[in-house]
Design a protein around this motif. Structure first.
Motif, PDB file in Angstrom:
ATOM      1  N   LEU A   1       0.695  -1.385  -0.210  1.00  0.00           N
ATOM      2  CA  LEU A   1       0.172  -0.134   0.128  1.00  0.00           C
ATOM      3  C   LEU A   1       0.471   1.087  -0.415  1.00  0.00           C
ATOM      4  N   ILE A   2       2.475   0.655  -0.080  1.00  0.00           N
ATOM      5  CA  ILE A   2       3.210   2.243  -0.124  1.00  0.00           C
ATOM      6  C   ILE A   2       3.224   2.362  -1.180  1.00  0.00           C
ATOM      7  N   ILE A   3       3.082   3.837  -1.991  1.00  0.00           N
ATOM      8  CA  ILE A   3       3.685   4.147  -2.626  1.00  0.00           C
ATOM      9  C   ILE A   3       5.634   4.607  -2.157  1.00  0.00           C
ATOM     10  N   TYR A   4       6.827   4.710  -2.798  1.00  0.00           N
ATOM     11  CA  TYR A   4       7.829   5.374  -2.483  1.00  0.00           C
ATOM     12  C   TYR A   4       8.701   5.213  -3.796  1.00  0.00           C
ATOM     13  N   GLY A   5       9.139   6.510  -4.103  1.00  0.00           N
ATOM     14  CA  GLY A   5      10.272   6.816  -4.744  1.00  0.00           C
ATOM     15  C   GLY A   5      11.218   8.043  -4.971  1.00  0.00           C
ATOM     16  N   THR A   6      11.698   7.897  -6.161  1.00  0.00           N
ATOM     17  CA  THR A   6      12.244   9.327  -6.948  1.00  0.00           C
ATOM     18  C   THR A   6      10.275   9.104  -8.250  1.00  0.00           C
ATOM     19  N   PRO A   7      10.836  11.222  -8.461  1.00  0.00           N
ATOM     20  CA  PRO A   7       9.571  11.258  -8.829  1.00  0.00           C
ATOM     21  C   PRO A   7       9.259  10.191 -10.185  1.00  0.00           C
ATOM     22  N   ASP A   8      10.307   9.661 -10.708  1.00  0.00           N
ATOM     23  CA  ASP A   8      10.193   9.118 -12.108  1.00  0.00           C
ATOM     24  C   ASP A   8       9.629   7.902 -11.399  1.00  0.00           C
ATOM     25  N   SER A   9      10.386   7.334 -10.168  1.00  0.00           N
ATOM     26  CA  SER A   9       9.902   5.771  -9.641  1.00  0.00           C
ATOM     27  C   SER A   9       7.818   5.913  -9.466  1.00  0.00           C
ATOM     28  N   VAL A  10       8.244   6.660  -8.782  1.00  0.00           N
ATOM     29  CA  VAL A  10       6.425   6.847  -8.036  1.00  0.00           C
ATOM     30  C   VAL A  10       5.786   7.173  -9.349  1.00  0.00           C
ATOM     31  N   ALA A  11       6.015   7.774 -10.552  1.00  0.00           N
ATOM     32  CA  ALA A  11       5.474   8.238 -11.352  1.00  0.00           C
ATOM     33  C   ALA A  11       4.624   6.553 -12.167  1.00  0.00           C
ATOM     34  N   ASP A  12       5.730   6.057 -12.301  1.00  0.00           N
ATOM     35  CA  ASP A  12       5.382   4.561 -12.357  1.00  0.00           C
ATOM     36  C   ASP A  12       5.081   3.753 -12.189  1.00  0.00           C
TER      37      ASP A  12
END
Length: 368
Positions: free
Chosen positions: A302-313
């Motif tokens: 349930l948690i989405i995390y990362g850099t902007p590119d990763s989170v967007a994907d």
């Protein structure tokens, strides 16, 4: 896709209340500055972690400090307050916000609140319907009202003095009333269908597995068809736990820290829902054994995390899984690290949302 904000919130039990309230306020003002379309805040009276006791009071506190964002109750727990009080305070808040208000309502899910207000053993869904019907009846009616219900009566018949305005309950600025949204928690929620019939729109909670989020759209379509209106994905709001950082290591460390705000958030919810027999919300399938549902699994799913590119994907993959929705509600968490908390919201608005709306980071770069 539009970007909104939704916070319950959940704070550490030992955190100074003044600090948590100030940080919650700052998050809403930041959302306004960043161009978030709307923002909601919840309320509970008997929860030390979810320590905003009145969403109406909180929104009144920040109303004049915001400029463009729509503010919403997320939600008013209808069985716990007299409908006339709800009608009057919401009407005033709508005027204070010059119509920038969205009316979020629910039966309320915190059992200690229900016990406190004496409705733990009542049919709270029935109370919820009576309450909202009376609120809408007040706004569409004229004094002395005379609304008779099983749980509440609304009347000023014996005391009305029409020529000086006594016995009158104010109406909101938006007519016939502000937009109404309901939180959708249950898989295959019948409440979503009933709400859609009445012209209300759903918010799918951020603590639901994707399969249950996906189940809300067909129920919404069913309700819209029965209500004679188009089922527009633009009206579907989905909340999601998202953390964005400038580098992957920081994002992972903060989002997965066992003592951090994201894991603490789901630890609190997991404890409550498990105790209340609602562990199904955290299952990936209905026949999944209870012992497979762990805090680690919940956070991983349930948690989405990362850099902007990763989170967007990840968000695009999530949307591909559950279906197209109109507004992503960034689920606010405690600011254990104020700068990282702020930075995540900034990156979501300035980097992630454009990438999502472009279809992918690769497509966005190709268009530059």
């Amino acid at each position: 896709m539009k970007l909104g904000f939704f916070t319950m919130p959940i704070h550490p039990l030992d955190k100074d209340w003044r600090q948590s309230l100030a940080e919650d306020r700052e998050a809403f003002l930041l959302a306004d500055e960043l161009g978030f379309n709307e923002a909601y805040v919840g309320e509970h009276v008997t929860d030390k972690a979810e320590n905003i006791t009145s969403c109406v009071t909180f929104l009144a506190w920040i109303a004049a400090a915001t400029k463009q964002i729509k503010l919403g109750t997320g939600t008013v727990n209808m069985p716990n307050t007299h409908p006339a009080t709800v009608a009057a305070t919401i009407a005033m808040l709508d005027h204070m916000l010059d119509g920038r208000f969205i009316f979020g309502i629910s039966p309320g899910g915190l059992l200690s609140d229900a016990e406190l207000f004496g409705n733990l053993d009542f049919n709270r869904n029935e109370m919820f319907l009576e309450a909202i019907n009376q609120v809408l009846g007040i706004w569409s009616g004229e004094p002395p009202y005379n609304l008779q219900g099983k749980y509440w009566t609304v009347s000023t018949q014996r005391t009305q003095i029409k020529e000086i305005g006594q016995g009158y309950i104010p109406r909101p600025l938006q007519r016939p009333h502000p937009p109404i949204v309901v939180t959708a928690v249950a898989p295959f929620s019948k409440g979503v269908t009933e709400a859609a019939i009445r012209g209300w729109d759903p918010i799918s909670a951020n603590f639901l597995m994707p399969a249950w989020v996906k189940s809300h759209w067909p129920k919404y379509v069913e309700g819209c068809e029965r209500g004679g209106r188009p089922a527009d994905p633009a009206n579907w709001r989905v909340a999601k736990s998202v953390f964005v950082a400038d580098d992957a290591a920081t994002a992972k460390a903060y989002a997965t820290d066992p003592n951090g705000p994201y894991v603490n958030y789901y630890r609190s919810l997991f404890t409550k829902l498990k105790k209340n027999g609602r562990i199904e919300l955290f299952k990936t399938r209905r026949d999944q054994p209870d012992d497979e549902v762990t805090l680690e699994m919940i956070c991983d799913k349930l948690i989405i995390y990362g850099t902007p590119d990763s989170v967007a994907d990840q968000l695009l993959a999530f949307q591909n899984d559950v279906g197209t929705f109109g507004t992503l509600l960034y689920a606010g968490k405690d600011w254990k690290d104020r700068e990282l908390g702020r930075r995540s919201m900034i990156l979501t608005a300035e980097k992630v949302l454009p990438l999502v709306n472009a279809g992918s980071p690769r497509q966005a770069r190709a268009a530059e």
